[in-house]
Design a protein around this motif. Structure first.
Motif, PDB file in Angstrom:
ATOM      1  N   UNK A 175       0.796  -1.170   0.062  1.00 13.63           N
ATOM      2  CA  UNK A 175       0.006   0.143  -0.061  1.00 13.63           C
ATOM      3  C   UNK A 175       1.021   1.264  -0.275  1.00 13.63           C
ATOM      4  N   UNK A 176       1.907   1.348   0.729  1.00 11.02           N
ATOM      5  CA  UNK A 176       2.839   2.504   0.939  1.00 11.02           C
ATOM      6  C   UNK A 176       3.569   2.501  -0.583  1.00 11.02           C
ATOM      7  N   UNK A 235       4.490   5.623  -4.609  1.00  9.76           N
ATOM      8  CA  UNK A 235       5.052   5.584  -5.995  1.00  9.76           C
ATOM      9  C   UNK A 235       4.150   6.525  -6.953  1.00  9.76           C
ATOM     10  N   UNK A 236       2.797   6.052  -6.935  1.00  9.78           N
ATOM     11  CA  UNK A 236       1.781   6.485  -8.005  1.00  9.78           C
ATOM     12  C   UNK A 236       2.111   8.203  -7.549  1.00  9.78           C
ATOM     13  N   UNK A 266      -5.274   9.180  -2.319  1.00 13.46           N
ATOM     14  CA  UNK A 266      -4.061   8.261  -2.297  1.00 13.46           C
ATOM     15  C   UNK A 266      -3.265   8.767  -1.083  1.00 13.46           C
ATOM     16  N   UNK A 267      -3.043  10.039  -1.070  1.00 17.82           N
ATOM     17  CA  UNK A 267      -2.152  10.632  -0.175  1.00 17.82           C
ATOM     18  C   UNK A 267      -2.762  10.600   1.412  1.00 17.82           C
ATOM     19  N   UNK A 268      -4.218  10.962   1.479  1.00 17.62           N
ATOM     20  CA  UNK A 268      -4.852  10.727   2.696  1.00 17.62           C
ATOM     21  C   UNK A 268      -5.047   9.248   3.177  1.00 17.62           C
ATOM     22  N   UNK A 316      -3.503   7.872   6.792  1.00 15.26           N
ATOM     23  CA  UNK A 316      -4.338   7.221   7.673  1.00 15.26           C
ATOM     24  C   UNK A 316      -3.670   5.784   8.034  1.00 15.26           C
ATOM     25  N   UNK A 317      -3.005   5.313   7.079  1.00 12.30           N
ATOM     26  CA  UNK A 317      -2.266   3.969   7.271  1.00 12.30           C
ATOM     27  C   UNK A 317      -1.284   4.248   8.430  1.00 12.30           C
TER      28      UNK A 317
END
Length: 112
Positions: A63-64, A69-70, A96-98, A102-103
């Motif tokens: 996920x990270x 990367x994206x 995606x940044x959010x 959160x993760x």
């Protein structure tokens, strides 16, 4: 995550961004230089990701790696190729940044 895990993650992401950015310049692997950069960069990215997986669960690591990367590939494409994202792309990247935030702040996933 330990400082070494963050280092592996940063190296994996950097190599993936370099490889993906060079991939466009390879023109479907018809240009040697960018093609070599792409292959070498992805080899480094996967090696670093494999090292990261020794201490971080695969779901969290991927996920990270893929999310950050994206975002960085999109920024790289803007800088290197002059690509301009539309509002939907910007909104998607913001989500995606959010998600990555959160993760990092709230996930209790532990290494195996």
């Amino acid at each position: 995550m330990t400082w070494l895990s963050y280092l592996y993650l940063a190296c994996a992401i950097t190599a993936e961004v370099v490889g993906t950015t060079a991939l466009k310049s390879s023109y479907s692997f018809t240009r040697l230089g960018p093609s070599a950069i792409t292959v070498i960069s992805y080899a480094i990215a996967f090696y670093m990701l494999a090292q990261l997986l020794k201490s971080v669960p695969v779901g969290l690591a991927y996920a990270l790696w893929s999310g950050l990367g994206m975002v960085l590939v999109m920024i790289s494409a803007m800088v290197v190729y002059g690509e301009r994202p539309d509002w939907a792309a910007v909104l998607g990247v913001a989500m995606i940044i959010a998600g990555v935030i959160v993760i990092q702040l709230f996930s209790n996933m532990n290494a195996h």
